[in-house]
Scaffold this active site. Structure first.
Site, mmCIF file in Angstrom:
data_model
loop_
_atom_site.group_PDB
_atom_site.id
_atom_site.type_symbol
_atom_site.label_atom_id
_atom_site.label_comp_id
_atom_site.label_asym_id
_atom_site.label_seq_id
_atom_site.Cartn_x
_atom_site.Cartn_y
_atom_site.Cartn_z
ATOM 1 N N LEU A 152 0.874 -1.177 0.000
ATOM 2 C CA LEU A 152 0.000 0.000 0.000
ATOM 3 C C LEU A 152 0.909 1.224 0.000
ATOM 4 O O LEU A 152 1.996 1.193 0.585
ATOM 5 C CB LEU A 152 -0.877 0.024 1.257
ATOM 6 C CG LEU A 152 -1.880 -1.134 1.451
ATOM 7 C CD1 LEU A 152 -2.595 -0.981 2.789
ATOM 8 C CD2 LEU A 152 -2.886 -1.177 0.314
ATOM 9 N N ASP A 153 0.466 2.308 -0.643
ATOM 10 C CA ASP A 153 1.231 3.560 -0.588
ATOM 11 C C ASP A 153 1.446 3.955 0.872
ATOM 12 O O ASP A 153 0.633 3.635 1.741
ATOM 13 C CB ASP A 153 0.462 4.698 -1.275
ATOM 14 C CG ASP A 153 0.275 4.476 -2.768
ATOM 15 O OD1 ASP A 153 0.923 3.578 -3.316
ATOM 16 O OD2 ASP A 153 -0.536 5.212 -3.355
ATOM 17 N N ALA A 154 2.520 4.694 1.132
ATOM 18 C CA ALA A 154 2.842 5.085 2.509
ATOM 19 C C ALA A 154 1.665 5.800 3.180
ATOM 20 O O ALA A 154 1.399 5.594 4.364
ATOM 21 C CB ALA A 154 4.083 5.974 2.531
#
Length: 309
Positions: free
Chosen positions: A139-141
């Site tokens: 997942l994106d940060a």
């Protein structure tokens, strides 16, 4: 060790700038390609080039690619707020908070899911590169929600295959600006690195095939809550696709969101949440599903939108 490449320029790149052509051919950012050109490590038909020169189909390209930067090792330290939704001998499912990357990467010095698990005493599979051990998807940060990490080697290999074969049910919820028309639909548009080379991605002709299915959960006065099913899993896919149809995720300033609306909602990141994750358990074969509730910042923003509608 440097990597020497020699090849003809594909006809499909006719007329492209040299830095753009290098970025497309070798998966580089435009800025990285420009650095290689400035170092004199790119020859076109035997001569040096400037980054703004144009390439022609069939011209002979010689490139010396520097070795890829080495990603740092994960820093093992517990992460406050990263709850474990489920754990057994083979998998651990976490509720990833915002500001946490999946694993270490070049240029990221913040906390990671991998480091947080190791710091809390969890074991993870040792397959894959050292900085990505056990990581089967990302997942994106600044995207929150459910994320599974493999603990055993058999779980790693079977989950990697499941994600590759798209048998995993990844459901996201996104609060997007405006009202998508139709209310339910599919966005099928290829994605690749943004031509600016600034780390963003974009819908680009010749990019990787990318398919996003969305359905309206609730339409409000200024925004719409969507349920999103990803058929593919490209970097920033939902953010790029919603921006491309002019309905960016609320708060996603990098992809064209309205900063005034973001401020009114108290958002410092995109309103995007991995709400549900379902898959066949890698050793029992049982279908399992995990649900992640909205984190506080997204819940507050949604309450404001609802109160205004």
């Amino acid at each position: 060790m440097a990597d020497m490449r020699s090849l003809p320029v594909p006809d499909g790149l006719e007329g492209e700038r040299v830095d753009a052509a290098l970025a497309r051919l070798f998966g580089l950012s435009r800025s990285r390609a420009a650095e290689i050109i400035a170092a004199g490590d790119v020859l076109l038909d035997g001569g040096t080039v400037a980054k703004s020169d144009r390439v022609h189909g069939g011209a002979w390209l010689e490139v010396t690619l520097p070795p890829p930067p080495t990603a740092p090792a994960p820093v093992a330290e517990p992460i406050p707020g990263m709850a474990v939704l489920y754990e057994d001998d083979d998998i651990v499912v976490v509720d990833k908070p915002t500001g946490v990357a999946a694993h270490p990467t070049t240029g990221w010095n913040g906390p990671t899911v991998l480091g947080g698990l190791l710091g809390a005493g969890h074991t993870v599979a040792t397959s894959g590169a050292a900085e990505r051990q056990g990581i089967v998807h990302r997942l994106d940060a600044n995207t929150t929600g459910a994320m599974v990490v493999a603990k055993s080697e058999v779980a790693y290999s079977r989950l990697k295959r499941a994600f590759k074969e798209r048998t995993v049910d990844k459901r996201y919820q996104a609060l997007v600006q405006g009202h998508p028309d139709p209310f339910r639909g599919t966005i099928d548009a290829p994605i690749d690195r943004h031509p600016s080379g600034d780390g963003r991605f974009a819908v680009v002709a010749g990019g990787k095939p990318s398919v996003t299915h969305y359905d309206t959960v609730e339409a409000y006065r200024a925004a719409t809550l969507l349920d999103i099913d990803l058929e593919t899993g490209r970097t920033h896919q939902i953010r790029v696709h919603m921006s491309a149809v002019r309905h960016p995720c609320a708060g996603d300033l990098a992809y064209g969101a309205d900063p005034t609306l973001a401020a009114r909602l108290g958002l410092r990141r995109q309103w995007l949440h991995a709400a549900r994750l379902g898959f066949e358990h890698p050793t029992t074969g049982e279908r399992v599903e995990f649900v992640s509730p909205y984190p506080d910042d997204l819940a507050r923003a949604l309450e404001i939108i609802q109160a205004e509608s």
